[in-house]
Design an enzyme around this catalytic site. Sequence first.
Site, PDB file in Angstrom:
ATOM      1  NE  ARG A 123      -2.721   1.563  -1.102  1.00 41.18           N
ATOM      2  CZ  ARG A 123      -3.166   1.098  -2.271  1.00 41.18           C
ATOM      3  NH1 ARG A 123      -3.914   0.018  -2.332  1.00 41.18           N
ATOM      4  NH2 ARG A 123      -2.864   1.724  -3.387  1.00 41.18           N
TER       5      ARG A 123
ATOM      6  CE  LYS B 179      -0.869  28.265  -3.851  1.00 45.05           C
ATOM      7  NZ  LYS B 179      -1.876  28.844  -4.787  1.00 45.05           N
TER       8      LYS B 179
ATOM      9  CE  LYS C  44       2.871  33.991  -2.356  1.00 46.86           C
ATOM     10  NZ  LYS C  44       2.781  33.875  -3.835  1.00 46.86           N
TER      11      LYS C  44
ATOM     12  CD  GLU D 127       1.665  37.397  -5.324  1.00 51.45           C
ATOM     13  OE1 GLU D 127       1.758  36.154  -5.397  1.00 51.45           O
ATOM     14  OE2 GLU D 127       0.996  37.982  -4.440  1.00 51.45           O
TER      15      GLU D 127
ATOM     16  CG  ASP E   7      -1.147  36.475  -8.116  1.00 47.08           C
ATOM     17  OD1 ASP E   7      -1.100  35.305  -8.530  1.00 47.08           O
ATOM     18  OD2 ASP E   7      -1.856  36.833  -7.160  1.00 47.08           O
TER      19      ASP E   7
END
Length: 304
Positions: free
Chosen positions: A98, A133, A165, A199, A220
């Site tokens: 698994r 992410k 950012k 950004e 962005d």
Amino acid sequence: MTDTREIERIVSAALDEDAPWGDLTGETLIPADATATAELVAREPGVLSGVDVFAAAFRLVDPSIAVEPLARDGEPFAAGAVLATVQGPARGILRAERVALNLLQRMSGIATLTARYVAAVDGTRARIVDTRKTTPGLRSLERQAVRDGGGRNHRRSLSDAIMAKDNHLAVLTAGGVDLATALRAARDRMPHTAHLEVEVDRIDQIAAVLDGGADTIMLDNFTVDELREGVALIDGRAVVEASGGVNLDTVAAIAATGVDVVSVGALTHSVRSLDLGLDVVVEAPGDQRAADADADAGVPAGHP
């Protein structure tokens, strides 16, 4: 390829989670001396990633288990393809199954999706890259899968580059700090080998970011027309990255605006694991008796 020590660290943790005190089913149901041969079979087409990870799961459970890869990382395959064989003590194979499949399926899913994005921007200058992410604890494996799919990696962690950012800029703005001045001060403090990325979400922010000496400017959630305008305004003075609103329906048009990089969080944060299975090969009793009879008679294996 991911470092062997990193693979073993991740796989060992997964094995400990899955069988913290052993495999109760295998240890009570399967004879200790039972052996098995199994095939890794593709239930759908895709791009393979994680061969070493798959093999490590079996090796860490029982070093006597032999894994023979029949395909390589980055290689496309068709549904029904046998990608590897596994042979050895049955208990060990069943205990590792698994974890081996979970990791391989996820990595191959990422590689397969990445390859689709890379194909979609073929003929442009744009590179497809991942983001941070990722699944906590699995970043090394997921980044490898992106590379196996033909993509590139963004910064690995917060320690690797300066990346200002929207929330960083919001804090500076709330404090009345001039953006260009803040960026120049950051460049003065950062190591000479580091990279500075900023950004922006509006065209009118670009001038200050250029004045601050950014190496990369991330546009962005810009529209396609705004991306073209941003690329023209930056005019080669910084690497241009597009982010936000990127999917397989939009990525070709985004890449065609002339951006250098398209970052795609979906490669890792919402990817579907590929359907791969591990099937134990079972010989029919009659076939085995015939094979034993042939062996006793001295008939070569495979003789009709």
